[in-house]
Design a protein around this motif. Sequence first.
Motif, PDB file in Angstrom:
ATOM      1  N   PRO A  15       0.825  -1.208   0.000  1.00  0.00           N
ATOM      2  CA  PRO A  15       0.000   0.000   0.000  1.00  0.00           C
ATOM      3  C   PRO A  15       0.860   1.259   0.000  1.00  0.00           C
ATOM      4  O   PRO A  15       1.943   1.290   0.591  1.00  0.00           O
ATOM      5  CB  PRO A  15      -0.791  -0.114   1.296  1.00  0.00           C
ATOM      6  N   LEU A  16       0.378   2.296  -0.653  1.00  0.00           N
ATOM      7  CA  LEU A  16       1.034   3.601  -0.686  1.00  0.00           C
ATOM      8  C   LEU A  16       0.105   4.598   0.000  1.00  0.00           C
ATOM      9  O   LEU A  16      -0.804   5.159  -0.608  1.00  0.00           O
ATOM     10  CB  LEU A  16       1.326   4.022  -2.127  1.00  0.00           C
ATOM     11  N   ASP A  17       0.325   4.783   1.279  1.00  0.00           N
ATOM     12  CA  ASP A  17      -0.539   5.625   2.106  1.00  0.00           C
ATOM     13  C   ASP A  17      -0.252   7.096   1.790  1.00  0.00           C
ATOM     14  O   ASP A  17       0.897   7.548   1.877  1.00  0.00           O
ATOM     15  CB  ASP A  17      -0.259   5.329   3.581  1.00  0.00           C
ATOM     16  N   LEU A 222      -7.107   3.361  -6.135  1.00  0.00           N
ATOM     17  CA  LEU A 222      -7.246   4.096  -4.885  1.00  0.00           C
ATOM     18  C   LEU A 222      -8.249   3.406  -3.978  1.00  0.00           C
ATOM     19  O   LEU A 222      -9.358   3.088  -4.402  1.00  0.00           O
ATOM     20  CB  LEU A 222      -7.728   5.524  -5.168  1.00  0.00           C
ATOM     21  N   ASN A 223      -7.850   3.175  -2.732  1.00  0.00           N
ATOM     22  CA  ASN A 223      -8.774   2.749  -1.693  1.00  0.00           C
ATOM     23  C   ASN A 223      -9.009   3.958  -0.791  1.00  0.00           C
ATOM     24  O   ASN A 223      -8.080   4.434  -0.136  1.00  0.00           O
ATOM     25  CB  ASN A 223      -8.184   1.577  -0.900  1.00  0.00           C
ATOM     26  N   LEU A 224     -10.218   4.475  -0.804  1.00  0.00           N
ATOM     27  CA  LEU A 224     -10.545   5.689  -0.052  1.00  0.00           C
ATOM     28  C   LEU A 224     -11.473   5.325   1.101  1.00  0.00           C
ATOM     29  O   LEU A 224     -12.668   5.094   0.913  1.00  0.00           O
ATOM     30  CB  LEU A 224     -11.219   6.713  -0.978  1.00  0.00           C
ATOM     31  N   GLN A 225     -10.921   5.284   2.300  1.00  0.00           N
ATOM     32  CA  GLN A 225     -11.685   4.904   3.483  1.00  0.00           C
ATOM     33  C   GLN A 225     -11.826   6.100   4.421  1.00  0.00           C
ATOM     34  O   GLN A 225     -10.877   6.871   4.611  1.00  0.00           O
ATOM     35  CB  GLN A 225     -11.005   3.760   4.221  1.00  0.00           C
ATOM     36  N   VAL A 226     -13.031   6.254   4.987  1.00  0.00           N
ATOM     37  CA  VAL A 226     -13.274   7.337   5.948  1.00  0.00           C
ATOM     38  C   VAL A 226     -13.742   6.750   7.271  1.00  0.00           C
ATOM     39  O   VAL A 226     -14.332   5.674   7.310  1.00  0.00           O
ATOM     40  CB  VAL A 226     -14.337   8.329   5.422  1.00  0.00           C
ATOM     41  N   PRO A 238      -6.674   7.717   2.425  1.00  0.00           N
ATOM     42  CA  PRO A 238      -6.546   7.257   1.041  1.00  0.00           C
ATOM     43  C   PRO A 238      -5.258   6.478   0.841  1.00  0.00           C
ATOM     44  O   PRO A 238      -4.179   6.910   1.275  1.00  0.00           O
ATOM     45  CB  PRO A 238      -6.539   8.565   0.246  1.00  0.00           C
ATOM     46  N   VAL A 239      -5.373   5.317   0.199  1.00  0.00           N
ATOM     47  CA  VAL A 239      -4.229   4.455  -0.048  1.00  0.00           C
ATOM     48  C   VAL A 239      -4.191   4.102  -1.530  1.00  0.00           C
ATOM     49  O   VAL A 239      -5.213   3.671  -2.091  1.00  0.00           O
ATOM     50  CB  VAL A 239      -4.303   3.177   0.812  1.00  0.00           C
ATOM     51  N   LEU A 240      -3.035   4.267  -2.157  1.00  0.00           N
ATOM     52  CA  LEU A 240      -2.853   3.928  -3.557  1.00  0.00           C
ATOM     53  C   LEU A 240      -2.217   2.545  -3.712  1.00  0.00           C
ATOM     54  O   LEU A 240      -1.435   2.126  -2.840  1.00  0.00           O
ATOM     55  CB  LEU A 240      -1.959   4.961  -4.262  1.00  0.00           C
ATOM     56  N   TYR A 241      -2.546   1.893  -4.804  1.00  0.00           N
ATOM     57  CA  TYR A 241      -1.899   0.617  -5.156  1.00  0.00           C
ATOM     58  C   TYR A 241      -1.422   0.707  -6.599  1.00  0.00           C
ATOM     59  O   TYR A 241      -2.191   1.043  -7.504  1.00  0.00           O
ATOM     60  CB  TYR A 241      -2.887  -0.549  -5.004  1.00  0.00           C
TER      61      TYR A 241
END
Length: 245
Positions: A15-17, A222-226, A238-241
């Motif tokens: 993951p790329l935070d 993008l994994n966008l979690q709130v 937000p975490v990029l892959y």
Amino acid sequence: MKAKIGQEEIDLSKPLDISIPITGKKSNVNAWYVSHPKIEPHSDGDFIGAVAAGASTNFNDIWFSPHAHGTHTECVGHITKEAYSINQHLKQFFFKALVVTIAPEKYGDDLVISKKQLEYALNDKKPEALVIRTLPNTRSKLSRQYSNINPPYLLEDAMQYIVSQKVNHLLIDLPSVDKEKDDGALRCHKVFWNFDGELRKKATITEFIYVRNAIKDGDYFLNLQVAPFENDASPSRPVLYKIEA
């Protein structure tokens, strides 16, 4: 651990935070003229919620402002009389994303992101999520105090272009897409959410990200979690892959 999305593959173990955390320090990134966040043991009479103070557990109270104190994701409820919650309107969390790097340009006494710059950066791509990294890109963004410094912002036609490219989720490493002091005009927020028409209730803006220089421009997932706050905005991660195939 690999995962396949359509014909493309990502490695979930890499993951790329691109979030900035909230701390209880005065050096925490800050904007909008509020004091720094506070993370402190809860106290009630003789009880102090800290193991170091004799309690059985650490039991902290946290005070912060989502818009001022770190990476946060906001929905149209940020600018409407009617209440809209990010927790109710962000229901999908994985998106194809494009990372672009832009050096804000001089515009009178301001530094801005222009339509021309975005047209060049996107090259007619239509990503579902757009991640904007601004230059210079130093680690000072992790602790910068933005109040009263007139940070860079987007011009209105630049935001119109973003919407025309079908971007539903905009992420940027600034405290706002609009000018710090604009007498409440909020032109870019209003353009993005189509304030004067049919509201784009599923569209989001994420501010105060930090995209390390090691993360190259290009396509990602993008994994966008709130955090599940019933509020117009919430702290987010937000975490990029990287797309590997």
